[in-house]
Write an enzyme that holds these catalytic residues in place. Structure first.
Site, short mmCIF file in Angstrom:
data_model
loop_
_atom_site.label_atom_id
_atom_site.label_comp_id
_atom_site.label_asym_id
_atom_site.label_seq_id
_atom_site.Cartn_x
_atom_site.Cartn_y
_atom_site.Cartn_z
N ALA A 82 0.83 -1.20 0.00
CA ALA A 82 0.00 0.00 0.00
C ALA A 82 0.88 1.26 0.00
O ALA A 82 0.72 2.14 -0.85
CB ALA A 82 -0.93 -0.01 1.22
N ARG A 126 -13.04 -11.40 4.76
CA ARG A 126 -12.31 -11.11 3.52
C ARG A 126 -12.27 -12.32 2.61
O ARG A 126 -11.95 -13.43 3.05
CB ARG A 126 -10.87 -10.72 3.89
N HIS A 159 -6.36 -17.58 9.90
CA HIS A 159 -6.04 -18.47 8.79
C HIS A 159 -6.09 -19.89 9.31
O HIS A 159 -5.53 -20.18 10.37
CB HIS A 159 -4.65 -18.17 8.22
N LEU A 176 -4.37 -7.73 -1.31
CA LEU A 176 -3.32 -7.10 -2.12
C LEU A 176 -3.98 -6.25 -3.21
O LEU A 176 -3.53 -5.15 -3.54
CB LEU A 176 -2.41 -8.17 -2.73
N LYS A 180 9.28 1.03 10.03
CA LYS A 180 9.87 0.85 11.36
C LYS A 180 10.95 -0.21 11.48
O LYS A 180 11.61 -0.27 12.50
CB LYS A 180 8.77 0.66 12.42
N GLU A 193 -8.73 -20.28 -4.97
CA GLU A 193 -8.71 -20.28 -3.50
C GLU A 193 -10.14 -20.34 -2.99
O GLU A 193 -11.10 -20.11 -3.74
CB GLU A 193 -7.98 -19.04 -2.99
N ARG A 201 -12.78 -19.38 4.72
CA ARG A 201 -11.75 -19.54 5.76
C ARG A 201 -12.31 -19.61 7.18
O ARG A 201 -11.82 -20.37 8.00
CB ARG A 201 -10.81 -18.35 5.72
N HIS A 251 -4.66 -13.80 11.27
CA HIS A 251 -4.06 -13.59 9.94
C HIS A 251 -4.32 -12.21 9.36
O HIS A 251 -3.43 -11.58 8.83
CB HIS A 251 -4.66 -14.66 9.02
N ALA A 259 3.15 -12.65 1.77
CA ALA A 259 1.95 -13.13 1.07
C ALA A 259 2.34 -14.24 0.10
O ALA A 259 3.29 -14.09 -0.67
CB ALA A 259 1.28 -11.98 0.34
C1 FAD Z 1 1.66 -14.99 5.72
C2 FAD Z 1 0.71 -14.10 4.98
C3 FAD Z 1 0.20 -14.49 3.75
C4 FAD Z 1 -0.70 -13.67 3.05
N1 FAD Z 1 -1.13 -14.05 1.81
C5 FAD Z 1 -1.92 -13.19 1.10
C6 FAD Z 1 -2.28 -13.49 -0.25
O1 FAD Z 1 -1.89 -14.50 -0.80
N2 FAD Z 1 -3.07 -12.59 -0.91
C7 FAD Z 1 -3.52 -11.42 -0.33
O2 FAD Z 1 -4.24 -10.64 -0.98
N3 FAD Z 1 -3.17 -11.13 0.94
C8 FAD Z 1 -2.37 -11.97 1.66
N4 FAD Z 1 -2.01 -11.64 2.94
C9 FAD Z 1 -2.42 -10.34 3.46
C10 FAD Z 1 -1.58 -9.24 2.81
O3 FAD Z 1 -0.24 -9.67 2.72
C11 FAD Z 1 -1.62 -7.97 3.60
O4 FAD Z 1 -2.95 -7.63 3.90
C12 FAD Z 1 -1.00 -6.83 2.81
O5 FAD Z 1 0.29 -7.20 2.39
C13 FAD Z 1 -0.97 -5.58 3.63
O6 FAD Z 1 -0.22 -4.63 2.96
P1 FAD Z 1 0.00 -3.22 3.62
O7 FAD Z 1 0.86 -2.46 2.69
O8 FAD Z 1 -1.30 -2.67 4.03
O9 FAD Z 1 0.78 -3.56 4.99
P2 FAD Z 1 2.16 -4.31 5.23
O10 FAD Z 1 2.61 -5.01 4.03
O11 FAD Z 1 2.01 -5.11 6.46
O12 FAD Z 1 3.16 -3.12 5.50
C14 FAD Z 1 3.07 -2.36 6.68
C15 FAD Z 1 4.28 -1.48 6.79
O13 FAD Z 1 4.10 -0.52 7.81
C16 FAD Z 1 5.26 -0.46 8.62
N5 FAD Z 1 4.85 0.05 9.93
C17 FAD Z 1 3.96 -0.47 10.81
N6 FAD Z 1 3.83 0.33 11.88
C18 FAD Z 1 4.66 1.38 11.67
C19 FAD Z 1 4.98 2.55 12.42
N7 FAD Z 1 4.45 2.81 13.61
N8 FAD Z 1 5.89 3.41 11.89
C20 FAD Z 1 6.47 3.17 10.70
N9 FAD Z 1 6.20 2.08 9.96
C21 FAD Z 1 5.31 1.21 10.43
C22 FAD Z 1 5.78 -1.88 8.61
O14 FAD Z 1 7.11 -1.92 9.03
C23 FAD Z 1 5.57 -2.22 7.13
O15 FAD Z 1 6.59 -1.66 6.35
C24 FAD Z 1 -1.12 -12.45 3.64
C25 FAD Z 1 -0.62 -12.06 4.87
C26 FAD Z 1 0.29 -12.87 5.55
C27 FAD Z 1 0.83 -12.42 6.87
#
Ligand code: FAD
Length: 534
Positions: free
Chosen positions: A14, A381, A239, A387, A33, A116, A285, A346, A44
């Protein structure tokens, strides 16, 4: 005080997607962080749900999403995200993301689509079983090449700065953020008129989770403290299949393994999902997680097993290299023996309330990705929609910024933000108290606010959390801040939000299941649970 046109908190899909677009119009600080790639995104496995095949349609993807969301999705938002998906996927591919393809007769190739749970068609684009890593690396490469982007690793956002906090009487808006430089220990002041929360979810609030250590709910907690509405936090997705092994922390066995015919069996080899749902192991799920939980409670077994041994070893090595390798490291040959699995926290379906453009109730503050509650997921979800949501809403948020607060437009350039004041606070010498509280929260959330809930357990959790929050607050004001204290305070806040939302909802729906109200009550509860800070 450092000033940027945009400040993006988080370097997952994001934050990076937004930052790349923002950098075309102004300066961007990405505050993250830990090390830059450490995010849920990097882990993912399954992939990104998107309509790309002629056998599929937007209508079917919308229908599957609404069905999973159990009556709480915002259909208009679902339609926007589903229909804008293909364009955003093309952009990811143009940045170098390589999704798997397969050969067709006549030498042609097409995207290899995974299936899925909850999806009526094969529509999940994937890069073997490491889709997130592929996306994260490509986005990071592009961000590193942009002269307008500064990536600040080991920098943790502490709290948002709003005009209300500064004592202004006019409309409240977000004007910056305090950021802890984890190396120097100094809290810096970042000034911006466009702040993006992309901090991901809160899996670490539970004892067992598939999420990495960064997922401590910081974004939702900061937004709550700044007075922004938070919604639907009771809907935590568990999960069903996290690897059960003493040497493996938080390792997920992707749903795609069940998509390829993996069966869920007990220790005697008996398949049990047929008794719970007609779709068996490919049921949604929440149903699979609850069935495993019930099966484990009924038999007293510490885990169940996922059996994919009917597939040839070569296929498994090729299709699931990460899972194959991880299990092999632990002495499990997935081509010959079933994989021990348990459910684990999850995904956070609720979060900071936004519209389809990621705009929150606080002007100048956007929330995108897992931290946000756009209305796409409703009460549950659909696999691989997250993603997709992150990349679509990042684009929409950028368009919204350009309409409402474009860089170079009118600004309060004279606004000077107060520096962070630590006063004469001492360094924390009693770290044991922090670790103890951290463990207590995670265990009480697992035991009392897990897959199956009751009012009594929720109330117990609420009382404990009330005490913990008071204690943590005292710590917070008496000692110099560090990441452990900050994360603990955020974990406790988010845990309390989950419990309060769960206590409010007097029915079972989607991911919220309570023995006290086992049925859905559409007349009274077909609505979001919104937490307002007065
Ligand atoms: C094992 C696993 C498998 C998954 N598989 C799938 C899949 O196949 N398909 C799918 O659609 N989704 C999947 N998901 C869910 C998906 O990966 C996440 O919902 C998505 O990647 C979230 O993206 P994001 O950018 O919102 O957050 P994230 O990718 O979690 O990034 C968050 C960022 O914020 C930073 N951060 C947090 N707090 C702070 C702070 N206070 N100050 C500064 N930085 C901070 C972190 O360090 C990180 O860089 C999976 C999740 C997991 C854990």
């Amino acid at each position: 005080m450092k000033t940027f046109d945009f400040v993006v908190l988080g370097s997952g899909i994001a934050g990076l997607s937004f930052a790349l677009k923002a950098a075309r119009t102004g300066t961007v600080a990405i505050v993250t962080k830990r090390e830059r790639a450490e995010s849920n995104t990097s882990y993912a496995q399954g992939g990104v749900a998107c309509v790309t095949s002629v056998e599929d349609s937007f209508e079917l993807h919308v229908r599957d999403t609404l069905e999973a969301g159990a009556g709480l999705c915002d259909e208009a938002v679902v339609r926007k995200i589903v229909t804008e998906g293909p364009e955003r996927i093309r952009e990811l591919m143009a940045l170098g993301v390589h999704f798997d393809e397969r050969d067709l007769e006549g030498g042609e190739r097409e995207l290899d689509l995974g299936r899925e749970g909850g999806h009526s068609k094969r529509r999940v684009l994937h890069a073997r079983d490491a889709t997130g890593r592929e996306i994260e690396q490509s986005l990071l490469r592009a961000a590193e090449l942009s002269p307008n982007i500064a990536i600040l690793e080991n920098h943790m956002a502490v709290d948002l700065i709003t005009t209300a906090k500064l004592g202004f009487a006019t409309e409240n808006r977000c004007v910056g953020v305090y950021v802890l430089d984890e190396v120097s220990g100094i809290v810096e002041t970042f000034r911006t008129d466009r702040l993006v929360l992309a901090t991901g979810g809160c899996g670490k609030v539970y004892l067992y989770t598939t999420n990495p250590g960064v997922a401590t709910g910081d974004g939702a907690a900061m937004a709550w403290r700044a007075g922004v509405n938070i919604a639907n936090m009771e809907f935590i997705q568990f999960h069903p299949t996290c690897l059960y092994h003493p040497m493996a922390r938080s390792f997920l066995i992707s749903e795609a393994v069940r998509g390829e015919g993996g069966k869920l069996i007990d220790r005697k080899g008996r398949e049990f999902m047929g008794c719970f749902h007609p779709k068996g192991a490919l049921a949604p799920r929440d149903i699979v997680a609850r069935a495993i939980d019930a099966e484990m409670k009924r038999t007293g077994a510490p885990c169940v097993f996922l059996d994919i041994t009917h597939k040839p070893a070569d296929f498994l090595r090729e299709r699931f290299p990460t899972i194959h390798e991880k299990c092999a490291e632990l002495g499990i040959d997935i081509a010959r023996e079933p994989i021990p699995v348990v459910p684990a926290a999850h995904y956070q379906c609720g979060g900071v309330m936004t519209d389809a453009d990621g705009a929150t109730s606080l002007r100048g503050l956007y929330a995108i990705g897992e931290v946000a509650c756009t209305g796409l997921h409703g009460a549950n979800r659909l696999a691989s929609n997250s993603l997709l949501e992150a990349v679509v809403v990042a684009h929409r948020a950028m368009e919204h910024v350009m309409r409402k607060v474009p860089p170079g437009g009118p600004t309060n350039a004279d606004l000077v933000l107060p520096e962070w004041r630590s006063g004469d606070a001492l360094d924390v010498d009693e770290m044991v108290v922090i670790y103890h509280n951290w463990d207590e929260i995670r265990r009480l959330m697992w035991d009392y606010v897990g897959i199956v809930r009751t009012d009594k357990r929720l109330q117990r959790a609420s009382t404990r959390l009330g005490n913990l929050l008071r204690e943590i607050q005292e710590f917070y004001w008496n000692f110099k801040v560090n990441t452990d204290i900050l994360e603990l305070r955020n974990l406790a806040t988010v845990a309390a939000l989950i419990v309060d939302c769960a206590l409010l909802r007097k029915e079972s729906r989607g991911l919220h299941y309570t023995l006290d109200y086992p049925e859905s009550d559409n007349r009274r509860w077909k609505k979001n649970t919104v937490m307002h800070r007065f």
